[in-house]
Design a protein around this motif. Structure first.
Motif, PDB file in Angstrom:
ATOM      1  N   ASP A  90       0.820  -1.013  -0.047  1.00 28.41           N
ATOM      2  CA  ASP A  90      -0.113   0.191   0.091  1.00 28.41           C
ATOM      3  C   ASP A  90       0.836   1.142  -0.017  1.00 28.41           C
ATOM      4  O   ASP A  90       1.621   1.355   1.078  1.00 28.41           O
ATOM      5  CB  ASP A  90      -0.904  -0.092   1.099  1.00 28.41           C
ATOM      6  CG  ASP A  90      -1.947   1.194   1.249  1.00 28.41           C
ATOM      7  OD1 ASP A  90      -1.795   2.339   0.708  1.00 28.41           O
ATOM      8  OD2 ASP A  90      -3.206   0.789   1.468  1.00 28.41           O
ATOM      9  N   PRO A  91       0.814   2.243  -0.804  1.00 29.05           N
ATOM     10  CA  PRO A  91       1.570   3.189  -1.077  1.00 29.05           C
ATOM     11  C   PRO A  91       1.529   4.477   0.315  1.00 29.05           C
ATOM     12  O   PRO A  91       2.258   5.257   0.148  1.00 29.05           O
ATOM     13  CB  PRO A  91       1.216   4.141  -2.378  1.00 29.05           C
ATOM     14  CG  PRO A  91      -0.066   3.465  -2.581  1.00 29.05           C
ATOM     15  CD  PRO A  91      -0.218   2.112  -2.066  1.00 29.05           C
ATOM     16  N   GLU A  92       0.604   4.270   0.611  1.00 27.11           N
ATOM     17  CA  GLU A  92       0.462   5.064   2.075  1.00 27.11           C
ATOM     18  C   GLU A  92       0.603   4.406   3.236  1.00 27.11           C
ATOM     19  O   GLU A  92       0.319   4.828   4.495  1.00 27.11           O
ATOM     20  CB  GLU A  92      -1.031   5.726   1.913  1.00 27.11           C
ATOM     21  CG  GLU A  92      -1.314   6.519   0.846  1.00 27.11           C
ATOM     22  CD  GLU A  92      -2.566   7.091   1.029  1.00 27.11           C
ATOM     23  OE1 GLU A  92      -3.514   6.341   1.424  1.00 27.11           O
ATOM     24  OE2 GLU A  92      -2.941   8.349   0.274  1.00 27.11           O
ATOM     25  N   ALA A  93       1.091   2.989   3.509  1.00 28.09           N
ATOM     26  CA  ALA A  93       1.132   2.241   4.513  1.00 28.09           C
ATOM     27  C   ALA A  93       2.997   2.437   5.139  1.00 28.09           C
ATOM     28  O   ALA A  93       3.746   2.262   4.262  1.00 28.09           O
ATOM     29  CB  ALA A  93       1.186   0.924   4.221  1.00 28.09           C
ATOM     30  N   ARG A  94       2.865   2.696   6.394  1.00 31.49           N
ATOM     31  CA  ARG A  94       4.164   2.815   6.973  1.00 31.49           C
ATOM     32  C   ARG A  94       4.935   1.341   7.562  1.00 31.49           C
ATOM     33  O   ARG A  94       6.064   1.544   7.884  1.00 31.49           O
ATOM     34  CB  ARG A  94       4.346   4.026   8.115  1.00 31.49           C
ATOM     35  CG  ARG A  94       3.848   5.147   7.374  1.00 31.49           C
ATOM     36  CD  ARG A  94       3.794   6.286   8.624  1.00 31.49           C
ATOM     37  NE  ARG A  94       3.293   7.537   8.055  1.00 31.49           N
ATOM     38  CZ  ARG A  94       4.059   8.607   7.759  1.00 31.49           C
ATOM     39  NH1 ARG A  94       5.399   8.402   7.542  1.00 31.49           N
ATOM     40  NH2 ARG A  94       3.555   9.595   7.298  1.00 31.49           N
ATOM     41  N   ASP A  95       4.097   0.435   7.563  1.00 35.38           N
ATOM     42  CA  ASP A  95       4.755  -0.737   8.054  1.00 35.38           C
ATOM     43  C   ASP A  95       5.491  -1.408   7.104  1.00 35.38           C
ATOM     44  O   ASP A  95       6.047  -0.940   6.146  1.00 35.38           O
ATOM     45  CB  ASP A  95       3.442  -1.579   8.572  1.00 35.38           C
ATOM     46  CG  ASP A  95       2.486  -2.072   7.437  1.00 35.38           C
ATOM     47  OD1 ASP A  95       2.862  -1.566   6.481  1.00 35.38           O
ATOM     48  OD2 ASP A  95       1.433  -2.889   7.700  1.00 35.38           O
ATOM     49  N   ASP A  96       6.361  -2.331   7.720  1.00 36.25           N
ATOM     50  CA  ASP A  96       7.151  -3.025   6.874  1.00 36.25           C
ATOM     51  C   ASP A  96       6.836  -3.777   5.472  1.00 36.25           C
ATOM     52  O   ASP A  96       7.199  -3.776   4.554  1.00 36.25           O
ATOM     53  CB  ASP A  96       7.798  -4.252   7.656  1.00 36.25           C
ATOM     54  CG  ASP A  96       8.530  -4.095   8.704  1.00 36.25           C
ATOM     55  OD1 ASP A  96       9.035  -2.678   8.893  1.00 36.25           O
ATOM     56  OD2 ASP A  96       8.866  -4.856   9.742  1.00 36.25           O
ATOM     57  N   ALA A  97       5.216  -4.061   5.599  1.00 34.96           N
ATOM     58  CA  ALA A  97       4.889  -4.674   4.343  1.00 34.96           C
ATOM     59  C   ALA A  97       4.269  -3.404   3.394  1.00 34.96           C
ATOM     60  O   ALA A  97       3.958  -3.769   2.116  1.00 34.96           O
ATOM     61  CB  ALA A  97       3.538  -5.569   4.580  1.00 34.96           C
ATOM     62  N   GLY A  98       4.167  -2.187   3.638  1.00 34.58           N
ATOM     63  CA  GLY A  98       3.580  -1.093   2.699  1.00 34.58           C
ATOM     64  C   GLY A  98       4.953  -0.631   1.899  1.00 34.58           C
ATOM     65  O   GLY A  98       5.675  -1.160   1.703  1.00 34.58           O
ATOM     66  N   ALA A  99       4.406   0.217   0.949  1.00 38.95           N
ATOM     67  CA  ALA A  99       5.135   0.823  -0.052  1.00 38.95           C
ATOM     68  C   ALA A  99       5.188   2.135  -0.055  1.00 38.95           C
ATOM     69  O   ALA A  99       5.586   2.938  -1.026  1.00 38.95           O
ATOM     70  CB  ALA A  99       4.611   0.223  -1.505  1.00 38.95           C
TER      71      ALA A  99
END
Length: 395
Positions: A56-65
């Protein structure tokens, strides 16, 4: 009757109170545990499996982008994020690249209609069904070793090497990059007027791994070819699948399963509390037999020798030497091979590469190599211990 006899005959009301209080506290704990288990079971049964946050381009966790989106913006690429396919389709033009993960929430017709106006589409992840719909290739075995482009696509020339998690076999006329004869990590379809790219980037382009190897360079090569990036995030809130809802754990199980599980958990907890009160305090007893540590060590050594597993024995020697070196060098007990090699290199003035190869290089393949590894590890420990003693003497 004497005063002492009267005091002994009088009933005591002081002792039952602590026992009653312990019983009340125990039942409060049991009820709280039952409520907690019920809450967790309800949340689990109500939740649906989803990888919405993956890349997800707005996610800050390890799996985000989010890191990838920010890198693109730093390179002058305009990144527009949409969670509605209608808005994303309206934002497409000739200077835009459409980017999305596996559009598992769209039907085949809905996907074809959505990507039709896009001249360039990059799928950052793909399922087997998407590969068939695009007619771009199929799943293939791969290797865990680093791979380079090895193809004629010019934008991949400066990427370097990557460690992909998934490989594809290309269809006829599809360019395959970053792989070998068995499969490739990136498929580029330029058979028509439009360009379609498929890559399994769930791990490569995530916030946690983007800085490794050539992952960031590959992302820029894929998404930085146009001035604008239209990034669509698929979700079940924007699906065109009618009369269908995502399966949940609650919908897949009969309605009586959850109450029975909760009842069994409550009964188990109550039984544990009830039976647990019947036991007294733990009593420490000496074991009838004492097994010396040396006997255990010799036994494991004989098993390893019978199995002729030089690699396993070499790894055991390395682990022990690494822990002892870390302690002598003032590092944490669980310090990695890189940290121990750096500290020992500074202490002994030995090239770091030599110690890195000794502590983390290839494991021995036979007994001769195992003996040589043990000798070199022993020499390293003696040298470090001697340098530590000399430093203490200087102080």
């Amino acid at each position: 009757m004497t005063t002492v006899e009267q005091s002994n005959a009088a009933p005591s009301t002081a002792e039952p109170r602590p026992q009653r209080m312990r019983t009340i506290v125990g039942w409060v704990i049991v009820i709280a545990l039952v409520l907690l288990v019920a809450f967790v079971a309800i949340r689990v049964s109500a939740s649906s499996p989803s990888n919405r946050d993956a890349l997800d381009p707005e996610a800050r966790d390890d799996a985000g982008a989010l890191a990838l989106a920010e890198i693109l913006r730093d390179q002058g690429v305009e990144v527009s994020i949409f969670r509605s396919r209608a808005d994303a389709r309206a934002a497409l033009d000739d200077d835009a690249t459409l980017v999305m993960t596996n559009p598992y929430t769209l039907t085949d017709d809905g996907l074809a209609e959505f990507i039709d106006p896009a001249g360039r589409v990059v799928f950052l992840s793909a399922g087997s069904h998407l590969l068939n719909v695009l007619d771009i290739g199929d799943n293939a075995p791969g290797t865990s070793e680093p791979v380079s482009a090895e193809c004629s696509i010019p934008q991949f020339a400066e990427v370097g090497t990557i460690r992909p998690d998934r490989f594809f076999s290309p269809a006829d006329g599809v360019d395959a990059c970053f792989g070998d004869v068995d499969g490739a990590a990136v498929l580029v379809d330029e058979r028509g007027d439009d360009e379609r790219v498929v890559v399994e980037g769930t791990r490569l382009f995530s916030n946690a791994y983007l800085a490794e190897n050539g992952n960031a360079a590959l992302a820029l090569a894929l998404l930085g070819q146009t001035d604008r990036v239209v990034w669509y995030v698929p979700s079940f809130a924007d699906t065109d699948i009618e009369s269908e809802s995502p399966d949940t754990l609650g919908s897949l199980t009969p309605p009586w399963v959850t109450p029975v599980i909760l009842l069994l958990l409550a009964a188990g907890i109550a039984t544990a509390v009830w039976r647990g009160q019947r036991f007294g305090p733990l009593v420490a007893e000496t074991l009838p037999v004492t097994v010396r540590a040396s006997e255990t060590m010799h036994g494991r050594a004989r098993l390893t020798a019978q199995a002729a597993d030089a690699a396993h024995a070499g790894q055991a020697l390395r682990d022990g030497a690494q822990r002892r070196l870390a302690r002598r060098l003032g590092l944490a007990v669980h310090a990695g091979a890189d940290e121990v090699a750096d500290a020992a290199s500074d202490r002994l003035r030995i090239p770091r590469g030599t110690l890195q190869a000794l502590l983390a290089g290839p494991l021995p393949a036979d007994d001769a190599a195992l003996v040589e590894l043990a000798r070199r590890l022993d020499e390293l420990e003696i040298a470090v211990e001697a340098s530590t003693g000399s430093r203490k003497g200087e102080q």
